[in-house]
Scaffold this motif. Sequence first.
Motif, PDB file in Angstrom:
ATOM      1  N   MET A 151      -4.113  -7.669  17.367  1.00 27.89           N
ATOM      2  CA  MET A 151      -5.549  -7.677  17.080  1.00 27.89           C
ATOM      3  C   MET A 151      -5.778  -8.300  15.705  1.00 27.89           C
ATOM      4  N   ARG A 152      -6.815  -9.122  15.617  1.00 23.97           N
ATOM      5  CA  ARG A 152      -7.186  -9.701  14.319  1.00 23.97           C
ATOM      6  C   ARG A 152      -8.481  -9.048  13.844  1.00 23.97           C
ATOM      7  N   ILE A 153      -8.418  -8.464  12.661  1.00 20.68           N
ATOM      8  CA  ILE A 153      -9.568  -7.795  12.067  1.00 20.68           C
ATOM      9  C   ILE A 153     -10.026  -8.591  10.859  1.00 20.68           C
ATOM     10  N   ALA A 154     -11.294  -8.966  10.836  1.00 19.08           N
ATOM     11  CA  ALA A 154     -11.881  -9.662   9.693  1.00 19.08           C
ATOM     12  C   ALA A 154     -12.746  -8.675   8.918  1.00 19.08           C
ATOM     13  N   PHE A 155     -12.465  -8.546   7.634  1.00 20.07           N
ATOM     14  CA  PHE A 155     -13.259  -7.676   6.767  1.00 20.07           C
ATOM     15  C   PHE A 155     -14.275  -8.535   6.017  1.00 20.07           C
ATOM     16  N   PHE A 156     -15.547  -8.240   6.247  1.00 22.68           N
ATOM     17  CA  PHE A 156     -16.621  -8.969   5.570  1.00 22.68           C
ATOM     18  C   PHE A 156     -16.962  -8.238   4.278  1.00 22.68           C
ATOM     19  N   VAL A 157     -16.809  -8.930   3.125  1.00 23.29           N
ATOM     20  CA  VAL A 157     -17.020  -8.317   1.810  1.00 23.29           C
ATOM     21  C   VAL A 157     -17.918  -9.216   0.965  1.00 23.29           C
ATOM     22  N   ASN A 158     -18.439  -8.667  -0.130  1.00 21.11           N
ATOM     23  CA  ASN A 158     -19.294  -9.460  -1.024  1.00 21.11           C
ATOM     24  C   ASN A 158     -18.546 -10.652  -1.584  1.00 21.11           C
ATOM     25  N   THR A 202     -12.128  -0.437   1.656  1.00 18.78           N
ATOM     26  CA  THR A 202     -11.804  -1.634   2.439  1.00 18.78           C
ATOM     27  C   THR A 202     -10.354  -2.034   2.249  1.00 18.78           C
ATOM     28  N   THR A 203      -9.863  -1.957   1.023  1.00 21.05           N
ATOM     29  CA  THR A 203      -8.473  -2.309   0.736  1.00 21.05           C
ATOM     30  C   THR A 203      -7.521  -1.418   1.531  1.00 21.05           C
ATOM     31  N   TRP A 204      -7.824  -0.132   1.576  1.00 16.53           N
ATOM     32  CA  TRP A 204      -6.972   0.801   2.294  1.00 16.53           C
ATOM     33  C   TRP A 204      -7.071   0.613   3.802  1.00 16.53           C
ATOM     34  N   LEU A 205      -8.233   0.257   4.283  1.00 18.37           N
ATOM     35  CA  LEU A 205      -8.377  -0.043   5.703  1.00 18.37           C
ATOM     36  C   LEU A 205      -7.557  -1.270   6.082  1.00 18.37           C
ATOM     37  N   ALA A 206      -7.575  -2.282   5.225  1.00 19.20           N
ATOM     38  CA  ALA A 206      -6.797  -3.492   5.488  1.00 19.20           C
ATOM     39  C   ALA A 206      -5.301  -3.184   5.503  1.00 19.20           C
ATOM     40  N   LEU A 207      -4.849  -2.359   4.566  1.00 22.45           N
ATOM     41  CA  LEU A 207      -3.433  -1.984   4.532  1.00 22.45           C
ATOM     42  C   LEU A 207      -3.046  -1.199   5.789  1.00 22.45           C
ATOM     43  N   ALA A 208      -3.924  -0.313   6.235  1.00 26.87           N
ATOM     44  CA  ALA A 208      -3.644   0.455   7.442  1.00 26.87           C
ATOM     45  C   ALA A 208      -3.550  -0.459   8.655  1.00 26.87           C
ATOM     46  N   ALA A 209      -4.415  -1.463   8.717  1.00 27.64           N
ATOM     47  CA  ALA A 209      -4.372  -2.420   9.824  1.00 27.64           C
ATOM     48  C   ALA A 209      -3.068  -3.210   9.809  1.00 27.64           C
ATOM     49  N   LEU A 210      -2.658  -3.661   8.638  1.00 31.68           N
ATOM     50  CA  LEU A 210      -1.396  -4.396   8.519  1.00 31.68           C
ATOM     51  C   LEU A 210      -0.216  -3.526   8.924  1.00 31.68           C
ATOM     52  N   ALA A 211      -0.235  -2.268   8.489  1.00 33.29           N
ATOM     53  CA  ALA A 211       0.867  -1.352   8.796  1.00 33.29           C
ATOM     54  C   ALA A 211       0.993  -1.109  10.301  1.00 33.29           C
ATOM     55  N   PRO A 224       1.741  -7.173   2.788  1.00 32.74           N
ATOM     56  CA  PRO A 224       1.636  -6.244   1.652  1.00 32.74           C
ATOM     57  C   PRO A 224       1.599  -4.792   2.132  1.00 32.74           C
ATOM     58  N   LYS A 225       2.159  -3.909   1.300  1.00 30.83           N
ATOM     59  CA  LYS A 225       2.164  -2.485   1.621  1.00 30.83           C
ATOM     60  C   LYS A 225       1.461  -1.641   0.566  1.00 30.83           C
ATOM     61  N   LYS A 226       1.065  -2.273  -0.537  1.00 35.08           N
ATOM     62  CA  LYS A 226       0.385  -1.557  -1.605  1.00 35.08           C
ATOM     63  C   LYS A 226      -0.924  -2.264  -1.940  1.00 35.08           C
ATOM     64  N   PRO A 227      -1.920  -1.517  -2.431  1.00 31.85           N
ATOM     65  CA  PRO A 227      -3.210  -2.131  -2.751  1.00 31.85           C
ATOM     66  C   PRO A 227      -3.086  -3.304  -3.731  1.00 31.85           C
ATOM     67  N   GLU A 228      -2.311  -3.129  -4.781  1.00 35.38           N
ATOM     68  CA  GLU A 228      -2.174  -4.201  -5.777  1.00 35.38           C
ATOM     69  C   GLU A 228      -1.573  -5.452  -5.154  1.00 35.38           C
ATOM     70  N   THR A 229      -0.582  -5.255  -4.306  1.00 40.57           N
ATOM     71  CA  THR A 229       0.084  -6.391  -3.666  1.00 40.57           C
ATOM     72  C   THR A 229      -0.868  -7.124  -2.733  1.00 40.57           C
ATOM     73  N   LEU A 230      -1.661  -6.357  -2.002  1.00 34.24           N
ATOM     74  CA  LEU A 230      -2.620  -6.974  -1.078  1.00 34.24           C
ATOM     75  C   LEU A 230      -3.632  -7.829  -1.827  1.00 34.24           C
ATOM     76  N   LEU A 231      -4.231  -7.280  -2.873  1.00 40.78           N
ATOM     77  CA  LEU A 231      -5.263  -8.024  -3.590  1.00 40.78           C
ATOM     78  C   LEU A 231      -4.673  -9.226  -4.305  1.00 40.78           C
ATOM     79  N   ASN A 232      -3.477  -9.077  -4.845  1.00 38.48           N
ATOM     80  CA  ASN A 232      -2.824 -10.236  -5.479  1.00 38.48           C
ATOM     81  C   ASN A 232      -2.563 -11.327  -4.456  1.00 38.48           C
TER      82      ASN A 232
END
Length: 348
Positions: free
Chosen positions: A1-8, A19-28, A61-69
């Motif tokens: 499944m591909r999930i697109a997160f719409f953000v500002n 949102t960051t945590w939701l994205a990490l959960a989806a990746l996991a 990525p598995k951590k918030p910092e890694t995902l945003l970087n």
Amino acid sequence: MRIAFFVNSIEGEATYYATTWLALAALARGHDVCYVTPGDFVLRSDDSLIVRATTLHGPKPKKPETLLNALKDERAKVRTIDIKEIDVLFLRNDPSEDAERRSWAAYAGVNFGHLAADRGVIVVNDPAGLAGAQNKLYLQGFPEVVRPTTLISRSIEEIRGFIDAHPDGVILKPLQGSGGKNVFKISSREEANLNQIFEAASGEGYLIAQTYLPEATAGDIRLFLMNGRPLERDGVHAALRRVPAKGDVRSNMHASGTPEAATVTPEILALAEKLRPKLVEDGMFLVGLDIVGDKILEINVFSPGALPEIAALYGVDFSEDIIIALENKQSIRRLYGKTLSNRTLATL
């Protein structure tokens, strides 16, 4: 499944955002994740809807910092894809952040979300429902018993009269806004700087005046509802108490509020149940209620936060439950195709 997160904006995303945590959960859980911002849609002359999606490459990525970087460096690539290649469009922007600086962007997600849903994408929360919930006026559509006595006006004389009628005090705030910005407690019409407060708060449009609830000194309770019901796992609810800083009426964590564990009582659950029929009717998949005593102060439908803080308090990451719920919606869509409307599917 591909999930697109719409953000500002991708630049504005933070490690403590839900949102960051939701994205990490989806990746996991093995899903593909991409981010979309207000300027990324293209409706072509052949009626195809295209998005310029920021996608990740390399190790997940598995951590918030890694995902945003990863989203902000060379590992992120902007791909032009047809909206039909996206399974779920999760609208997670805050319109109030864009309302003043770039008004065109405030409701781009709602507007293009309609088009995405028409093309078979699961869009949550439902864009038609969100279109009717663009500010705090949305709360007025719920039963009177669940909300504080309220006045909405731009007239200072009307507001003075409302203050006179409620000697315990009044909370004054913009009708459009979030994060505790320009929220004031007024004790009486003789407040020395009432005119200045009125000017500051009304600069963004209409004002909402609510009766002050004395229980607010202990903070409010943020409770998540999913598919119209309290989000819960093994007896633990997705909820916390937000305690205001000393001398501050705002409990928002953006305004120095402190998160604490909350007790979700049968009375709170009964209060939430009173909201369920309309939330389901409006296709509100995920919302955050702000509760003081036996009243709802706000219903957060665009980008309710506090999932990371809840995980820290209870050791339960409800982001995974939310992603599992989206997986279930995709399974239903496969069974029923487009015979179920997006608004119906959003809360199944």
